[in-house]
Design a protein around this motif. Structure first.
Motif, PDB file in Angstrom:
ATOM      1  N   PRO A  58      16.908  13.962 -11.655  1.00 18.44           N
ATOM      2  CA  PRO A  58      16.924  14.899 -12.623  1.00 18.44           C
ATOM      3  C   PRO A  58      15.714  14.641 -13.409  1.00 18.44           C
ATOM      4  O   PRO A  58      15.163  15.576 -14.092  1.00 18.44           O
TER       5      PRO A  58
ATOM      6  N   THR B  61      12.549  15.475 -11.821  1.00 18.79           N
ATOM      7  CA  THR B  61      12.420  17.022 -11.536  1.00 18.79           C
ATOM      8  C   THR B  61      11.745  17.370 -13.223  1.00 18.79           C
ATOM      9  O   THR B  61      11.029  18.316 -13.250  1.00 18.79           O
ATOM     10  N   MET B  62      12.553  16.954 -14.188  1.00 21.83           N
ATOM     11  CA  MET B  62      12.000  17.250 -15.582  1.00 21.83           C
ATOM     12  C   MET B  62      10.501  17.143 -15.785  1.00 21.83           C
ATOM     13  O   MET B  62       9.845  17.756 -16.197  1.00 21.83           O
TER      14      MET B  62
END
Length: 327
Positions: A35, A38-39
């Motif tokens: 995550p 991805t961010m």
């Protein structure tokens, strides 16, 4: 004997620290890289796209869009100072030297200070554009921006630089484990020996006073803008002014609300876990930087139009190249 023992203990100071982030998650910690990666990818691509659009489109070479560009640049700077090392720590490369820790603290705090200055200038820019439209171009100039930047530098030296210097002079003999994903100054200082109360109080005062003072000025500016817009401006001009100010206010709320939440969780006596502090800091540093380019790209009509224009031009050029190759 006790005093002598204390002096001997405090003469030892750790020069290397371990970033032990999200201590409540152990076995599946490497999976948290996904995550955050991805961010970070969205942050780099989203902010870079809007920044490049502002640079390439001559119609966007105005103070308001220059300030938006500056805000996005600051977003990229402090997330880059934090996120790559955070992901490496999740994968097991979790050690950082004291000098590296202090450097990270320096970059992050100076970037946050820069972000606050840009947000203030954005509020002032909209205030002058709406309340003093005839004098706007005379007041908002390169000289004002340079002067504001110099004031920001002085402000930074008076508020943040001493905290980094004080942190560098402490003896870290308690532990070398930082229960955080970056060298947050309050977390690092808590590992110091001896009387660290002055450094702790100073750090909290700087964070609280700067956040509260800046937020107060920003809100007062937008309250005055709202009063002028509802009293004087009518028709499409009113809708445009309210739409632009609402976009800026949405960004302000994201930045300052997450900042206040993060600060409150570090106040003495506030019951919170290491995971709670980690999550609040992650929201503060990463979430606004992730959504800011989408807010400005989708809500600011000129930026949205320019983005679509450059996207169409790129698509047409690719189609022409493909056709030329086929022939």
């Amino acid at each position: 004997m006790a005093s002598s023992s204390l002096n001997q203990t405090s003469s030892f100071s750790h020069t290397e620290f371990i970033l032990f982030q999200f201590p409540g998650v152990t076995k599946f910690r490497p999976l948290l890289v996904l995550p955050f990666l991805t961010m970070y990818t969205v942050i780099l691509l989203g902010n870079a796209t809007v920044m490049m659009t502002i640079v390439l489109e001559k119609s966007l070479h105005l103070p308001m869009y220059f300030l938006i560009w500056s805000l996005l640049a600051v977003n990229v700077l402090y997330t880059t100072a934090i996120t790559p090392k955070m992901m490496l720590a999740l994968l097991g490369l979790d050690r950082i030297s004291l000098s590296g820790c202090l450097t990270q603290m320096f970059v992050v705090n100076s970037s946050i200070m820069g972000e606050s200055i840009v947000v203030l200038l954005m509020a002032i820019d909209r205030y002058l554009a709406i309340t003093r439209p005839l004098h706007y171009r005379d007041v908002i100039s390169k000289h004002l921006l340079v002067h504001s930047a110099m004031n920001g530098l002085v402000r930074y030296c008076c508020a943040v630089f001493p905290l980094v210097v004080l942190a560098s002079r402490l003896y870290y003999c308690k532990s070398n484990i930082l229960y955080h994903f970056h060298c947050e100054n309050m977390v690092l200082v808590n590992l110091g020996c001896g009387d660290i109360s002055k450094v702790q109080i100073g750090g909290l005062l700087v964070r609280v006073l700067i956040t509260v003072s800046d937020l107060t000025i920003v809100l007062l500016s937008y309250m005055k803008i709202l009063h002028v817009v509802m009293k004087i401006v009518v028709g499409p001009a009113r809708h445009k002014a309210l739409h632009t100010c609402a976009t800026h206010l949405l960004v302000v709320v994201l930045i300052y609300f997450s900042g206040l939440l993060s600060t409150i969780l570090y106040l003495p006596g506030v019951p919170t876990s290491y995971n709670g502090q980690n999550i609040s800091s992650a929201i503060y540093f990463l979430f606004p930087a992730t959504v800011n380019p989408f807010i400005y790209g989708l809500r600011m009509k000129k930026i949205k139009t320019s983005l679509l224009k450059h996207w169409r031009n790129t698509k047409e050029n690719m189609a022409l190249k493909h056709t030329a190759r086929g022939q």
